[in-house]
Design a protein around this motif. Structure first.
Motif, PDB file in Angstrom:
ATOM      1  N   ASN A 124       0.824  -1.215   0.000  1.00  0.00           N
ATOM      2  CA  ASN A 124       0.000   0.000   0.000  1.00  0.00           C
ATOM      3  C   ASN A 124       0.858   1.267   0.000  1.00  0.00           C
ATOM      4  N   LYS A 125       1.957   1.263  -0.728  1.00  0.00           N
ATOM      5  CA  LYS A 125       2.841   2.436  -0.777  1.00  0.00           C
ATOM      6  C   LYS A 125       2.071   3.697  -1.164  1.00  0.00           C
ATOM      7  N   ALA A 126       1.069   3.557  -2.018  1.00  0.00           N
ATOM      8  CA  ALA A 126       0.286   4.708  -2.469  1.00  0.00           C
ATOM      9  C   ALA A 126      -0.451   5.389  -1.318  1.00  0.00           C
ATOM     10  N   GLY A 127      -0.676   4.684  -0.210  1.00  0.00           N
ATOM     11  CA  GLY A 127      -1.378   5.263   0.933  1.00  0.00           C
ATOM     12  C   GLY A 127      -0.501   6.117   1.825  1.00  0.00           C
ATOM     13  N   ALA A 128       0.779   6.217   1.512  1.00  0.00           N
ATOM     14  CA  ALA A 128       1.711   6.947   2.380  1.00  0.00           C
ATOM     15  C   ALA A 128       1.324   8.418   2.552  1.00  0.00           C
ATOM     16  N   ALA A 129       0.951   9.071   1.479  1.00  0.00           N
ATOM     17  CA  ALA A 129       0.671  10.513   1.549  1.00  0.00           C
ATOM     18  C   ALA A 129      -0.455  10.820   2.532  1.00  0.00           C
ATOM     19  N   GLU A 130      -1.527  10.066   2.478  1.00  0.00           N
ATOM     20  CA  GLU A 130      -2.667  10.364   3.363  1.00  0.00           C
ATOM     21  C   GLU A 130      -2.406   9.986   4.814  1.00  0.00           C
ATOM     22  N   LEU A 131      -1.417   9.128   5.062  1.00  0.00           N
ATOM     23  CA  LEU A 131      -1.100   8.698   6.424  1.00  0.00           C
ATOM     24  C   LEU A 131       0.137   9.381   7.000  1.00  0.00           C
ATOM     25  N   MET A 132       0.757  10.273   6.227  1.00  0.00           N
ATOM     26  CA  MET A 132       2.031  10.872   6.622  1.00  0.00           C
ATOM     27  C   MET A 132       1.940  11.657   7.929  1.00  0.00           C
ATOM     28  N   GLN A 133       0.882  12.417   8.137  1.00  0.00           N
ATOM     29  CA  GLN A 133       0.774  13.196   9.371  1.00  0.00           C
ATOM     30  C   GLN A 133       0.761  12.278  10.589  1.00  0.00           C
ATOM     31  N   GLY A 134      -0.023  11.215  10.540  1.00  0.00           N
ATOM     32  CA  GLY A 134      -0.065  10.264  11.649  1.00  0.00           C
ATOM     33  C   GLY A 134       1.264   9.568  11.854  1.00  0.00           C
ATOM     34  N   HIS A 135       1.930   9.231  10.759  1.00  0.00           N
ATOM     35  CA  HIS A 135       3.249   8.595  10.837  1.00  0.00           C
ATOM     36  C   HIS A 135       4.253   9.549  11.478  1.00  0.00           C
ATOM     37  N   ASN A 136       4.235  10.832  11.100  1.00  0.00           N
ATOM     38  CA  ASN A 136       5.143  11.820  11.697  1.00  0.00           C
ATOM     39  C   ASN A 136       4.848  12.034  13.179  1.00  0.00           C
ATOM     40  N   GLU A 137       3.582  11.993  13.573  1.00  0.00           N
ATOM     41  CA  GLU A 137       3.219  12.100  14.990  1.00  0.00           C
ATOM     42  C   GLU A 137       3.735  10.889  15.762  1.00  0.00           C
ATOM     43  N   TRP A 138       3.651   9.707  15.134  1.00  0.00           N
ATOM     44  CA  TRP A 138       4.166   8.479  15.744  1.00  0.00           C
ATOM     45  C   TRP A 138       5.680   8.586  15.931  1.00  0.00           C
ATOM     46  N   ILE A 139       6.385   9.111  14.944  1.00  0.00           N
ATOM     47  CA  ILE A 139       7.833   9.310  15.059  1.00  0.00           C
ATOM     48  C   ILE A 139       8.144  10.273  16.201  1.00  0.00           C
ATOM     49  N   LYS A 140       7.418  11.373  16.277  1.00  0.00           N
ATOM     50  CA  LYS A 140       7.624  12.348  17.353  1.00  0.00           C
ATOM     51  C   LYS A 140       7.437  11.695  18.721  1.00  0.00           C
ATOM     52  N   ALA A 141       6.427  10.848  18.843  1.00  0.00           N
ATOM     53  CA  ALA A 141       6.181  10.162  20.113  1.00  0.00           C
ATOM     54  C   ALA A 141       7.362   9.262  20.483  1.00  0.00           C
ATOM     55  N   GLY A 142       7.987   8.632  19.496  1.00  0.00           N
ATOM     56  CA  GLY A 142       9.155   7.799  19.750  1.00  0.00           C
ATOM     57  C   GLY A 142      10.340   8.608  20.254  1.00  0.00           C
ATOM     58  N   PHE A 143      10.539   9.790  19.671  1.00  0.00           N
ATOM     59  CA  PHE A 143      11.599  10.688  20.156  1.00  0.00           C
ATOM     60  C   PHE A 143      11.256  11.217  21.546  1.00  0.00           C
ATOM     61  N   ASP A 144      10.003  11.624  21.745  1.00  0.00           N
ATOM     62  CA  ASP A 144       9.586  12.151  23.047  1.00  0.00           C
ATOM     63  C   ASP A 144       9.760  11.118  24.158  1.00  0.00           C
ATOM     64  N   ALA A 145       9.587   9.840  23.834  1.00  0.00           N
ATOM     65  CA  ALA A 145       9.736   8.765  24.816  1.00  0.00           C
ATOM     66  C   ALA A 145      11.203   8.402  25.060  1.00  0.00           C
ATOM     67  N   GLY A 146      12.116   8.998  24.284  1.00  0.00           N
ATOM     68  CA  GLY A 146      13.530   8.701  24.446  1.00  0.00           C
ATOM     69  C   GLY A 146      13.945   7.356  23.870  1.00  0.00           C
ATOM     70  N   VAL A 147      13.142   6.851  22.934  1.00  0.00           N
ATOM     71  CA  VAL A 147      13.380   5.535  22.353  1.00  0.00           C
ATOM     72  C   VAL A 147      14.040   5.640  20.983  1.00  0.00           C
TER      73      VAL A 147
END
Length: 95
Positions: free
Chosen positions: A11-34
């Protein structure tokens, strides 16, 4: 310590519509120190994450929360590394 490869999948084509959620998930990983480093796999193959301060089970649970994983935008490969030597600036990885 882990290196996670997130390679584009069915589902590579779905990346654009899910990018904001993916970036929020990445931020949460940094915020958790992981998450230590996040970057793109070249040429346009997906992404990679260097992970520390969590167990394999915790990492697998965290990965399941990524919208890219949930929606099969990427497939996941986890490489576990047991560091034995590091440059001085990365000595914290040896703990």
């Amino acid at each position: 310590m882990f290196v996670v490869q997130l390679k584009f999948s069915t589902n590579k084509a779905g990346a654009a519509e899910l990018m904001q959620g993916h970036n929020e998930w990445i931020k949460a990983g940094f915020d958790a120190g992981v998450f230590l480093v996040v970057g793109k796999l070249q040429p346009n193959l997906g992404g990679a994450i260097v992970v520390n301060n969590c167990s394999l089970d915790q990492l697998q649970q965290r990965l399941q929360l990524d919208p890219f994983v949930e929606n099969k935008v990427v497939s996941v490969e986890i490489l576990e590394i047991s560091p034995v030597k590091a440059e001085q600036r990365l000595a914290f990885l040896l703990d």
